[in-house]
Design an enzyme around this catalytic site. Structure first.
Site, mmCIF file in Angstrom:
data_model
loop_
_atom_site.group_PDB
_atom_site.id
_atom_site.type_symbol
_atom_site.label_atom_id
_atom_site.label_comp_id
_atom_site.label_asym_id
_atom_site.label_seq_id
_atom_site.Cartn_x
_atom_site.Cartn_y
_atom_site.Cartn_z
ATOM 1 N N SER A 29 0.845 -1.206 0.000
ATOM 2 C CA SER A 29 0.000 0.000 0.000
ATOM 3 C C SER A 29 0.877 1.251 0.000
ATOM 4 O O SER A 29 2.107 1.169 0.135
ATOM 5 C CB SER A 29 -0.935 0.030 1.220
ATOM 6 O OG SER A 29 -0.202 0.314 2.388
ATOM 7 N N GLY A 30 0.221 2.385 -0.185
ATOM 8 C CA GLY A 30 0.870 3.683 0.006
ATOM 9 C C GLY A 30 2.157 3.883 -0.786
ATOM 10 O O GLY A 30 2.273 3.511 -1.954
ATOM 11 N N ASP A 72 6.119 -10.818 7.458
ATOM 12 C CA ASP A 72 5.769 -10.030 8.642
ATOM 13 C C ASP A 72 7.082 -9.528 9.228
ATOM 14 O O ASP A 72 7.849 -10.306 9.811
ATOM 15 C CB ASP A 72 5.000 -10.877 9.657
ATOM 16 C CG ASP A 72 4.551 -10.044 10.850
ATOM 17 O OD1 ASP A 72 5.132 -8.959 11.096
ATOM 18 O OD2 ASP A 72 3.619 -10.473 11.557
ATOM 19 N N TYR A 166 6.450 6.802 17.273
ATOM 20 C CA TYR A 166 6.788 7.007 15.859
ATOM 21 C C TYR A 166 7.981 7.952 15.726
ATOM 22 O O TYR A 166 8.946 7.664 15.003
ATOM 23 C CB TYR A 166 5.562 7.568 15.148
ATOM 24 C CG TYR A 166 5.714 7.709 13.646
ATOM 25 C CD1 TYR A 166 5.576 6.609 12.808
ATOM 26 C CD2 TYR A 166 5.981 8.948 13.057
ATOM 27 C CE1 TYR A 166 5.704 6.733 11.430
ATOM 28 C CE2 TYR A 166 6.108 9.087 11.688
ATOM 29 C CZ TYR A 166 5.975 7.982 10.869
ATOM 30 O OH TYR A 166 6.097 8.113 9.508
ATOM 31 N N LYS A 170 11.655 7.029 14.142
ATOM 32 C CA LYS A 170 12.155 7.669 12.916
ATOM 33 C C LYS A 170 13.468 8.416 13.180
ATOM 34 O O LYS A 170 14.353 8.466 12.323
ATOM 35 C CB LYS A 170 11.092 8.591 12.323
ATOM 36 C CG LYS A 170 9.843 7.844 11.835
ATOM 37 C CD LYS A 170 10.181 6.812 10.766
ATOM 38 C CE LYS A 170 8.955 6.130 10.204
ATOM 39 N NZ LYS A 170 9.275 5.185 9.119
HETATM 40 P P1 NAP Z 1 0.880 2.685 4.630
HETATM 41 O O1 NAP Z 1 0.047 2.901 3.413
HETATM 42 O O2 NAP Z 1 0.192 2.411 5.928
HETATM 43 O O3 NAP Z 1 1.925 1.524 4.302
HETATM 44 C C1 NAP Z 1 2.627 0.854 5.316
HETATM 45 C C2 NAP Z 1 3.210 -0.393 4.713
HETATM 46 O O4 NAP Z 1 3.969 -1.069 5.727
HETATM 47 C C3 NAP Z 1 2.157 -1.369 4.227
HETATM 48 O O5 NAP Z 1 2.538 -1.886 2.978
HETATM 49 C C4 NAP Z 1 2.169 -2.462 5.283
HETATM 50 O O6 NAP Z 1 1.879 -3.725 4.691
HETATM 51 C C5 NAP Z 1 3.604 -2.422 5.736
HETATM 52 N N1 NAP Z 1 3.759 -2.992 7.070
HETATM 53 C C6 NAP Z 1 3.271 -2.511 8.236
HETATM 54 N N2 NAP Z 1 3.554 -3.373 9.232
HETATM 55 C C7 NAP Z 1 4.223 -4.394 8.667
HETATM 56 C C8 NAP Z 1 4.765 -5.617 9.166
HETATM 57 N N3 NAP Z 1 4.668 -5.970 10.469
HETATM 58 N N4 NAP Z 1 5.369 -6.443 8.306
HETATM 59 C C9 NAP Z 1 5.456 -6.135 7.001
HETATM 60 N N5 NAP Z 1 4.979 -5.009 6.467
HETATM 61 C C10 NAP Z 1 4.354 -4.156 7.300
HETATM 62 O O7 NAP Z 1 1.796 3.942 4.928
HETATM 63 P P2 NAP Z 1 2.844 4.775 4.040
HETATM 64 O O8 NAP Z 1 2.553 6.187 4.304
HETATM 65 O O9 NAP Z 1 2.906 4.288 2.662
HETATM 66 O O10 NAP Z 1 4.170 4.415 4.825
HETATM 67 C C11 NAP Z 1 5.363 3.982 4.184
HETATM 68 C C12 NAP Z 1 6.553 4.549 4.947
HETATM 69 O O11 NAP Z 1 6.598 5.958 4.753
HETATM 70 C C13 NAP Z 1 6.493 4.320 6.448
HETATM 71 O O12 NAP Z 1 7.762 4.002 6.964
HETATM 72 C C14 NAP Z 1 6.066 5.674 6.990
HETATM 73 O O13 NAP Z 1 6.461 5.883 8.316
HETATM 74 C C15 NAP Z 1 6.762 6.583 6.005
HETATM 75 N N6 NAP Z 1 6.234 7.945 5.935
HETATM 76 C C16 NAP Z 1 5.012 8.182 5.403
HETATM 77 C C17 NAP Z 1 4.538 9.474 5.328
HETATM 78 C C18 NAP Z 1 3.206 9.813 4.733
HETATM 79 O O14 NAP Z 1 2.778 10.966 4.838
HETATM 80 N N7 NAP Z 1 2.512 8.878 4.095
HETATM 81 C C19 NAP Z 1 5.313 10.519 5.828
HETATM 82 C C20 NAP Z 1 6.565 10.241 6.371
HETATM 83 C C21 NAP Z 1 7.022 8.947 6.402
HETATM 84 P P3 NAP Z 1 0.958 -4.895 5.310
HETATM 85 O O15 NAP Z 1 -0.079 -4.246 6.170
HETATM 86 O O16 NAP Z 1 0.398 -5.582 4.101
HETATM 87 O O17 NAP Z 1 1.917 -5.744 6.059
#
Ligand code: NAP
Length: 261
Positions: A29-30, A72, A166, A170
């Site tokens: 996702s994302g 996982d 968080y 980070k």
């Molecule tokens: P997201 O859509 O919630 O994606 C999170 C991803 O992490 C999902 O693919 C999820 O996959 C995976 N994940 C979570 N727990 C996991 C586990 N135990 N094992 C394996 N995979 C796991 O969020 P996102 O925004 O794209 O986040 C991606 C990264 O960007 C993160 O590190 C986040 O902190 C960082 N980030 C995001 C933003 C933002 O604004 N979006 C800003 C700063 C940093 P499954 O649930 O399928 O396992």
């Protein structure tokens, strides 16, 4: 006297990753879905890791030559299996994008020790472990690029979005990145962090449509909006490819100027 032609310049070719193998965690996702598509678009074979295998398999269908591995990241054995399956299938790993991450809004008074520990396990320990597992074949090959997806919240406080676990995780990713870069630079491995601001994903939920969230972003970012879907592509490729060949130990903020203030 004959004037020699200057050598041709083709800077865009430096961003290509033809023949390289890239692991992307959180590719269900994302941001992770986008990162996998972008790396594939410049020639990489991509290994897609997350827990939701149905989503990884759908993405693998779209990206020929890629591999979906249900993982996982909170489990040590799954982290080991991810790298083992990558090496079994491709015999190499050139790029590791440690993208998966978790976080929830909770005030410090209500945050639990388990919540903190779980965030550290997925956001920090898994990055440390996958870097170690991929670092061994990268050191043997004398090259590799590791990109740790941190956050602008690894650089500044997050409140009024309260998420101490968080922010702690980070911040740890940003400095882990520096230490790995220092240890592995002489072995040909670059290690950088990519630190986004606000982007639409499952993590940020309805932020892009919620009125008060939009006001919050407009009031605090120099570019008064969330990032667009393609606005991390360039930073990702810069860090992944030869275009960023002299960059290591850096945390590249792509945050619309949030941390500039
Ligand atoms: P997201 O859509 O919630 O994606 C999170 C991803 O992490 C999902 O693919 C999820 O996959 C995976 N994940 C979570 N727990 C996991 C586990 N135990 N094992 C394996 N995979 C796991 O969020 P996102 O925004 O794209 O986040 C991606 C990264 O960007 C993160 O590190 C986040 O902190 C960082 N980030 C995001 C933003 C933002 O604004 N979006 C800003 C700063 C940093 P499954 O649930 O399928 O396992």
């Amino acid at each position: 006297m004959a004037v020699s032609e200057p050598p041709p310049i083709d800077p865009l070719s430096m961003f290509r990753l033809d023949g390289q193998v890239a692991i992307v965690t959180g590719a269900s996702s994302g941001l992770g879905v986008r990162f996998a598509r972008v790396l594939h678009a410049v020639g990489a074979q991509v290994v897609l890791a997350a827990r939701r295998l149905d989503r990884l398999e759908a993405l693998a269908e779209e990206l020929p030559g890629s591999l979906a591995v249900a993982t996982d990241l909170s489990l040590e054995a799954d982290r080991e299996r991810l790298v083992a399956e990558t090496l079994d299938r491709f015999g190499r790993v050139d790029v590791l994008v440690n993208n998966a991450g978790v976080g929830q809004q909770t005030s410090m008074e209500n945050e639990t020790v388990d919540q903190f520990r779980f965030a550290m396990e997925v956001n920090v320990t898994a990055i440390w472990h996958l870097s170690k597992l991929c670092g061994v074949p990268m050191v043997a090959a004398g090259s590799g690029s590791i990109i740790n997806v941190a956050s602008m919240m690894g650089h500044v406080a997050s409140t009024p979005v309260k998420q101490a676990h968080y922010c702690a995780s980070k911040g740890a990713v940003v400095n882990l990145t520096r230490e790995l870069a220092a240890q592995w630079g002489r072995k040909g491995i670059r290690v950088n962090a990519l630190s986004p601001g606000w982007f639409k994903s499952e993590m940020t939920g309805d932020m892009d449509t919620d009125e008060s969230s939009q006001q919050f972003v407009k009031a605090n970012a120099a570019l008064p909006r969330m990032g667009a879907d393609d606005e991390l592509d360039g930073a990702l490729l810069l860090l992944a490819s030869r275009a960023g060949g002299y960059m290591t130990g850096h945390s590249l903020l792509v945050d619309g100027g949030w941390t500039a203030r």
